[in-house]
Design a protein around this motif. Sequence first.
Motif, PDB file in Angstrom:
ATOM      1  N   SER A  29       0.830  -1.203   0.000  1.00  0.00           N
ATOM      2  CA  SER A  29       0.000   0.000   0.000  1.00  0.00           C
ATOM      3  C   SER A  29       0.868   1.257   0.000  1.00  0.00           C
ATOM      4  O   SER A  29       0.608   2.206  -0.748  1.00  0.00           O
ATOM      5  CB  SER A  29      -0.922  -0.014   1.221  1.00  0.00           C
ATOM      6  OG  SER A  29      -1.720   1.142   1.263  1.00  0.00           O
ATOM      7  N   ALA A  30       1.912   1.256   0.828  1.00  0.00           N
ATOM      8  CA  ALA A  30       2.813   2.411   0.873  1.00  0.00           C
ATOM      9  C   ALA A  30       3.581   2.556  -0.438  1.00  0.00           C
ATOM     10  O   ALA A  30       3.784   3.672  -0.929  1.00  0.00           O
ATOM     11  CB  ALA A  30       3.774   2.269   2.039  1.00  0.00           C
ATOM     12  N   LEU A  31       4.014   1.438  -1.010  1.00  0.00           N
ATOM     13  CA  LEU A  31       4.726   1.467  -2.286  1.00  0.00           C
ATOM     14  C   LEU A  31       3.844   2.062  -3.377  1.00  0.00           C
ATOM     15  O   LEU A  31       4.275   2.939  -4.142  1.00  0.00           O
ATOM     16  CB  LEU A  31       5.154   0.043  -2.670  1.00  0.00           C
ATOM     17  CG  LEU A  31       5.560  -0.192  -4.128  1.00  0.00           C
ATOM     18  CD1 LEU A  31       6.776   0.634  -4.496  1.00  0.00           C
ATOM     19  CD2 LEU A  31       5.837  -1.667  -4.377  1.00  0.00           C
TER      20      LEU A  31
ATOM     21  N   ARG B   9      -1.175  10.152  17.633  1.00  0.00           N
ATOM     22  CA  ARG B   9      -0.616  11.505  17.781  1.00  0.00           C
ATOM     23  C   ARG B   9      -0.235  12.085  16.420  1.00  0.00           C
ATOM     24  O   ARG B   9      -0.485  13.274  16.144  1.00  0.00           O
ATOM     25  CB  ARG B   9       0.597  11.475  18.705  1.00  0.00           C
ATOM     26  CG  ARG B   9       0.256  11.070  20.137  1.00  0.00           C
ATOM     27  CD  ARG B   9       1.518  10.946  20.990  1.00  0.00           C
ATOM     28  NE  ARG B   9       1.225  10.360  22.291  1.00  0.00           N
ATOM     29  CZ  ARG B   9       0.812  11.047  23.353  1.00  0.00           C
ATOM     30  NH1 ARG B   9       0.678  12.364  23.252  1.00  0.00           N
ATOM     31  NH2 ARG B   9       0.567  10.438  24.488  1.00  0.00           N
ATOM     32  N   PHE B  10       0.382  11.275  15.569  1.00  0.00           N
ATOM     33  CA  PHE B  10       0.779  11.780  14.256  1.00  0.00           C
ATOM     34  C   PHE B  10      -0.431  12.000  13.357  1.00  0.00           C
ATOM     35  O   PHE B  10      -0.441  12.923  12.534  1.00  0.00           O
ATOM     36  CB  PHE B  10       1.776  10.831  13.603  1.00  0.00           C
ATOM     37  CG  PHE B  10       3.145  10.864  14.237  1.00  0.00           C
ATOM     38  CD1 PHE B  10       3.848  12.051  14.337  1.00  0.00           C
ATOM     39  CD2 PHE B  10       3.719   9.713  14.740  1.00  0.00           C
ATOM     40  CE1 PHE B  10       5.101  12.095  14.935  1.00  0.00           C
ATOM     41  CE2 PHE B  10       4.970   9.738  15.334  1.00  0.00           C
ATOM     42  CZ  PHE B  10       5.667  10.935  15.438  1.00  0.00           C
ATOM     43  N   ALA B  11      -1.462  11.157  13.493  1.00  0.00           N
ATOM     44  CA  ALA B  11      -2.673  11.339  12.692  1.00  0.00           C
ATOM     45  C   ALA B  11      -3.352  12.655  13.036  1.00  0.00           C
ATOM     46  O   ALA B  11      -3.871  13.357  12.151  1.00  0.00           O
ATOM     47  CB  ALA B  11      -3.627  10.173  12.914  1.00  0.00           C
ATOM     48  N   SER B  12      -3.360  13.020  14.310  1.00  0.00           N
ATOM     49  CA  SER B  12      -3.963  14.288  14.714  1.00  0.00           C
ATOM     50  C   SER B  12      -3.139  15.469  14.228  1.00  0.00           C
ATOM     51  O   SER B  12      -3.637  16.596  14.129  1.00  0.00           O
ATOM     52  CB  SER B  12      -4.104  14.349  16.238  1.00  0.00           C
ATOM     53  OG  SER B  12      -2.822  14.353  16.858  1.00  0.00           O
ATOM     54  N   ASP B  13      -1.874  15.204  13.898  1.00  0.00           N
ATOM     55  CA  ASP B  13      -0.989  16.259  13.403  1.00  0.00           C
ATOM     56  C   ASP B  13      -1.070  16.381  11.882  1.00  0.00           C
ATOM     57  O   ASP B  13      -0.491  17.266  11.288  1.00  0.00           O
ATOM     58  CB  ASP B  13       0.453  15.955  13.827  1.00  0.00           C
ATOM     59  CG  ASP B  13       1.346  17.181  13.766  1.00  0.00           C
ATOM     60  OD1 ASP B  13       0.980  18.189  14.393  1.00  0.00           O
ATOM     61  OD2 ASP B  13       2.380  17.130  13.083  1.00  0.00           O
TER      62      ASP B  13
ATOM     63  N   ALA C  22       1.257  10.744   9.708  1.00  0.00           N
ATOM     64  CA  ALA C  22       0.953   9.353  10.034  1.00  0.00           C
ATOM     65  C   ALA C  22       1.498   8.412   8.978  1.00  0.00           C
ATOM     66  O   ALA C  22       2.071   7.362   9.294  1.00  0.00           O
ATOM     67  CB  ALA C  22      -0.555   9.174  10.187  1.00  0.00           C
ATOM     68  N   GLU C  23       1.363   8.768   7.711  1.00  0.00           N
ATOM     69  CA  GLU C  23       1.870   7.909   6.640  1.00  0.00           C
ATOM     70  C   GLU C  23       3.390   7.872   6.658  1.00  0.00           C
ATOM     71  O   GLU C  23       4.002   6.815   6.424  1.00  0.00           O
ATOM     72  CB  GLU C  23       1.354   8.394   5.290  1.00  0.00           C
ATOM     73  CG  GLU C  23      -0.152   8.204   5.113  1.00  0.00           C
ATOM     74  CD  GLU C  23      -0.644   8.565   3.727  1.00  0.00           C
ATOM     75  OE1 GLU C  23       0.169   9.111   2.939  1.00  0.00           O
ATOM     76  OE2 GLU C  23      -1.818   8.316   3.424  1.00  0.00           O
TER      77      GLU C  23
END
Length: 337
Positions: A102-104, A249-253, A258-259
Amino acid sequence: MSSALESLWSKLEAAAPQANSLTYLPFSSAGSAKLLAGLRRPANDPPERLLLLHLPRQIARQLRPTDRHQGLRLEPVADQLDRNAAFVSLVLTDLALRDIFSALCTDIIAAVAPVAEPATQLRAMLTRLERWQEMFSLFNPEGLSLMARQGLFGELWTMRWLITEGSTAPTTVLAAWAGPDHHPQDFRFAKAALEVKTTTGNARSLHIASLQQLDAVLTGPLFLLHLPMLLATTDAETLPALVADLMTRFASDGTASAENFSLRLQTAGYFASQATLYQQEAWQVREARLLAVSGDDFPYLRASTLHPAITAATYELEAVALEPWRCPLPTLFTLIS
């Protein structure tokens, strides 16, 4: 963007296409290139996820089928609706690598989407695929070793500590995290560097992995964070739980943070599909001991003072003996916030 891809693949899987049929949905924000999420369901095997690049037939047919990429197969596929066109199909063949795939695909879309010329689109796709081969090679079916898990837990605990105790912006902490890239120090900020060492049980020594790891001449202000940890205590935390906390925490940022965090974890050898391997093991950090690696008296090996014939070395430092160099936490926080 990876969440959008996951949504498209989930829709295709829910539709239950006929055996051996190819179904696909376009990626709506793919720019100039025509990129699609695809699904193929072999007769007796699990469905295969694909990323499709739609090209003129004469360009797509220049590609020869290959499965030399770990967990992937690359092949041209005819477009049944347009005889003058075809797809270049990137197929996931190892289901254990779904999170990396998915990331690729997200990275390939970002690289290919703005390109207008079809032949250049194909070259951009192949170039990105080559860059990702090292990432796929990091996948170990047995997961991370105990020492790797302990070290990663320490680095992730430090990330949260810097965010919560040091009031450092999550994006700043994530950008500074250099551990997955095997830099001498685990965190490299604009004005300081930080190396994290964990110990468990009766261990009293800190393992210094290279001559460069504690060399403040190369980094500017340099700090050593010692985390004595207990394994499997009542107030302990598992590695997946710590990852989930940081992901929130990263998703809220912001989605991009987050990715990016997910990609950095994979570079460190942690894959979401293997989280269950680490659920039975938990740690508790007893205290955070911050040491300032400064001045001429801090006990570390200096490459500049060694014989030129000595090009590499590892050594141990007695943790208790470093107490004179312990420093207040704000000393670090004020440099990185």
